[in-house]
Motif scaffolding. Structure first.
Motif, mmCIF file in Angstrom:
data_model
loop_
_atom_site.group_PDB
_atom_site.id
_atom_site.type_symbol
_atom_site.label_atom_id
_atom_site.label_comp_id
_atom_site.label_asym_id
_atom_site.label_seq_id
_atom_site.Cartn_x
_atom_site.Cartn_y
_atom_site.Cartn_z
ATOM 1 N N ASP A 297 0.831 -1.213 0.000
ATOM 2 C CA ASP A 297 0.000 0.000 0.000
ATOM 3 C C ASP A 297 0.858 1.254 0.000
ATOM 4 O OD1 ASP A 297 -2.284 -1.568 0.125
ATOM 5 O OD2 ASP A 297 -3.200 -0.392 1.725
ATOM 6 N N ARG B 215 2.537 1.943 -3.322
ATOM 7 C CA ARG B 215 1.608 2.512 -4.299
ATOM 8 C C ARG B 215 1.365 3.999 -4.016
ATOM 9 N NH1 ARG B 215 -3.126 -1.958 -4.190
ATOM 10 N NH2 ARG B 215 -4.078 -0.624 -5.782
ATOM 11 N N SER B 216 1.167 4.350 -2.738
ATOM 12 C CA SER B 216 0.957 5.769 -2.412
ATOM 13 C C SER B 216 2.230 6.578 -2.687
ATOM 14 C CB SER B 216 0.540 5.910 -0.941
ATOM 15 O OG SER B 216 -0.719 5.301 -0.718
ATOM 16 N N ARG C 232 4.653 5.936 -4.782
ATOM 17 C CA ARG C 232 4.854 6.051 -6.233
ATOM 18 C C ARG C 232 3.911 7.097 -6.817
ATOM 19 N NH1 ARG C 232 5.611 7.063 -10.317
ATOM 20 N NH2 ARG C 232 6.108 5.955 -12.227
ATOM 21 N N THR C 233 2.685 7.120 -6.325
ATOM 22 C CA THR C 233 1.681 8.073 -6.821
ATOM 23 C C THR C 233 2.132 9.514 -6.612
ATOM 24 O OG1 THR C 233 -0.103 6.502 -6.374
ATOM 25 C CG2 THR C 233 -0.728 8.828 -6.542
ATOM 26 N N ARG D 68 1.700 -2.598 -10.287
ATOM 27 C CA ARG D 68 2.174 -2.973 -8.963
ATOM 28 C C ARG D 68 3.687 -3.127 -8.984
ATOM 29 N NH1 ARG D 68 -0.901 -5.273 -4.848
ATOM 30 N NH2 ARG D 68 -2.638 -4.521 -6.071
ATOM 31 N N ASN E 13 5.688 -1.625 -10.913
ATOM 32 C CA ASN E 13 6.177 -0.252 -10.998
ATOM 33 C C ASN E 13 6.284 0.355 -9.592
ATOM 34 O OD1 ASN E 13 6.288 2.580 -11.235
ATOM 35 N ND2 ASN E 13 5.223 2.581 -13.197
ATOM 36 N N ALA E 14 5.237 0.230 -8.796
ATOM 37 C CA ALA E 14 5.253 0.795 -7.438
ATOM 38 C C ALA E 14 6.348 0.143 -6.609
ATOM 39 C CB ALA E 14 3.894 0.611 -6.766
ATOM 40 N N ARG F 18 -5.554 11.756 -8.425
ATOM 41 C CA ARG F 18 -4.354 12.169 -9.152
ATOM 42 C C ARG F 18 -4.661 12.089 -10.624
ATOM 43 N NH1 ARG F 18 -0.356 14.778 -6.945
ATOM 44 N NH2 ARG F 18 1.280 13.636 -8.020
ATOM 45 N N TYR G 274 1.024 8.354 -12.696
ATOM 46 C CA TYR G 274 0.762 7.063 -12.063
ATOM 47 C C TYR G 274 -0.453 7.173 -11.154
ATOM 48 C CZ TYR G 274 1.626 2.832 -9.367
ATOM 49 O OH TYR G 274 1.511 1.605 -8.762
ATOM 50 N N ASN G 275 -1.398 6.260 -11.298
ATOM 51 C CA ASN G 275 -2.644 6.353 -10.540
ATOM 52 C C ASN G 275 -3.096 4.946 -10.206
ATOM 53 O OD1 ASN G 275 -5.089 6.955 -9.444
ATOM 54 N ND2 ASN G 275 -5.641 8.454 -11.006
ATOM 55 N N HIS G 276 -2.527 4.405 -9.171
ATOM 56 C CA HIS G 276 -2.807 3.011 -8.836
ATOM 57 C C HIS G 276 -2.852 2.875 -7.313
ATOM 58 C CE1 HIS G 276 -2.954 -1.274 -9.528
ATOM 59 N NE2 HIS G 276 -1.828 -1.497 -8.885
ATOM 60 N N LEU G 277 -3.507 3.866 -6.687
ATOM 61 C CA LEU G 277 -3.657 3.861 -5.233
ATOM 62 C C LEU G 277 -4.517 2.686 -4.784
ATOM 63 C CD1 LEU G 277 -4.464 7.605 -4.503
ATOM 64 C CD2 LEU G 277 -2.453 6.359 -3.665
ATOM 65 N N ALA G 278 -4.225 2.150 -3.602
ATOM 66 C CA ALA G 278 -5.148 1.222 -2.952
ATOM 67 C C ALA G 278 -6.434 1.972 -2.626
ATOM 68 C CB ALA G 278 -4.514 0.676 -1.675
ATOM 69 N N ARG H 136 -8.128 1.780 -0.059
ATOM 70 C CA ARG H 136 -7.981 2.231 1.332
ATOM 71 C C ARG H 136 -7.259 3.576 1.397
ATOM 72 N NH1 ARG H 136 -6.832 -2.868 0.472
ATOM 73 N NH2 ARG H 136 -4.629 -2.553 0.045
ATOM 74 N N ALA H 137 -6.251 3.744 0.560
ATOM 75 C CA ALA H 137 -5.503 5.006 0.525
ATOM 76 C C ALA H 137 -6.366 6.107 -0.090
ATOM 77 C CB ALA H 137 -4.210 4.830 -0.263
ATOM 78 N N ILE I 252 -7.437 9.688 1.715
ATOM 79 C CA ILE I 252 -7.079 10.976 1.103
ATOM 80 C C ILE I 252 -8.340 11.809 0.834
ATOM 81 C CG2 ILE I 252 -6.180 12.039 -1.015
ATOM 82 C CD1 ILE I 252 -4.178 9.593 -1.087
#
Lengths: 191, 191
Positions: A36, A39-40, A42-43, A81, A83-84, B165, B169-173, B175-176, B180
């Motif tokens: 998690d 991913r955040s 990386r975002t 994933r 990538n992150a 975002r 890159y836009n692959h947040l969980a 939950r995240a 946010i």
């Protein structure tokens, strides 16, 4: 990183952190925190995410997770994933993370800590975001697992970010706190 | 809720949602989404968090998790967690969640959806936060698991919140993303 500013780094600390009573402990790495937070991070344009644990078997667990996603089947199935996770690195201590950043960037990072407790003089997110936009040195954002970073870690940091929610119920998952804080600091344009 | 405004509600949808190819599927409930989102929702003053799944066995799983924390050993060990989980309720559909809110509040909620994709006219967080502060009706924030809410759900919503975002890159969980978005909408003073 699409600009020439020094990088922003993130560390998730499993030691030294507090337990419920305030004693210093070592928590376990969780697969979930690796994923998690990668991913955040990386975002929001973080250069590297350090998973900090002094326990060799836990460092090996991190490498195992990363291997599956970097070289194994996971990366083909969900390339976002992989990538992150490409920014994740295990490291034995906060000091080692700082030394690694200094090697990469040519100068030591400004260290930011966060705490749900508010017993240190705190910098607001607005001020911290402005300082980060104008930064001349790399930055390291340090987050604690368990019941938060040991006071010894917070005391050595340059900047103490304010608690996410100073009043009322404050029992966010560290994964949630990381994502909220990254958004507050870099939500406009990334790190 | 410390004020007299109508409540804010949250739904995590397991059906109808999209898979990677855009097909409509039903995802599985995860223990983690129940816990993390309950903690974030409780932190920001959400009145109730609906876990939406049409599958009876998955509804039973949610009740099992809640039972452990509400009546079992978990609540004694970590009372803050029991507090967060007290706002969770399983429900078979978004329509049932809306009906439940209407029964509780006396009027149907304004429905907000979110999407990582940006193919609907979107409302900015600044505008949505101001509207929510002045709200005269309850609000329901709807989040999708998998690869996001089915278009049929988004099309029926009153407000489409902008992607967290929009670029890069836009692959947040999920939950995240939930944490946010709650912070952007209610970060100043809670729901």
């Amino acid at each position: 990183m699409s600009d020439q500013r020094p990088g922003v780094y993130l560390a998730l600390v499993h030691h030294p952190v507090r337990d419920r009573s305030g004693a210093t402990i070592t928590t376990s790495v969780t697969n979930l925190d690796v994923h998690d937070i990668a991913r955040s991070a990386r975002t929001y344009g973080v250069s590297k995410y350090y998973v900090v644990t002094p326990i060799e078997a836990q460092q090996a667990l991190v490498r195992h997770i990363l291997g599956y996603w970097r070289e194994g089947g996971g990366g083909q199935r969900v390339p976002e994933r992989a990538n992150a996770l490409s920014i994740v690195q295990e490291t034995p201590s906060i000091e080692e993370a700082i030394a690694d950043i200094a090697r990469r960037e040519g100068s030591a990072p400004t260290v930011y800590t966060t705490a749900a407790r508010s017993n240190f003089d705190a910098t607001s997110y607005e001020v911290a975001a402005a300082e980060l936009r104008a930064r001349k040195a790399p930055a390291l954002l340090v987050f604690g697992t368990g019941y938060g970073l040991a006071d010894s870690v917070i005391a050595r940091a340059s900047v103490h970010l304010a608690p996410v929610r100073p009043d009322g119920y404050n029992h966010l998952a560290v994964r949630a706190a990381v994502s909220i804080i990254l958004d507050r600091l870099f939500g406009d344009a990334g790190a």
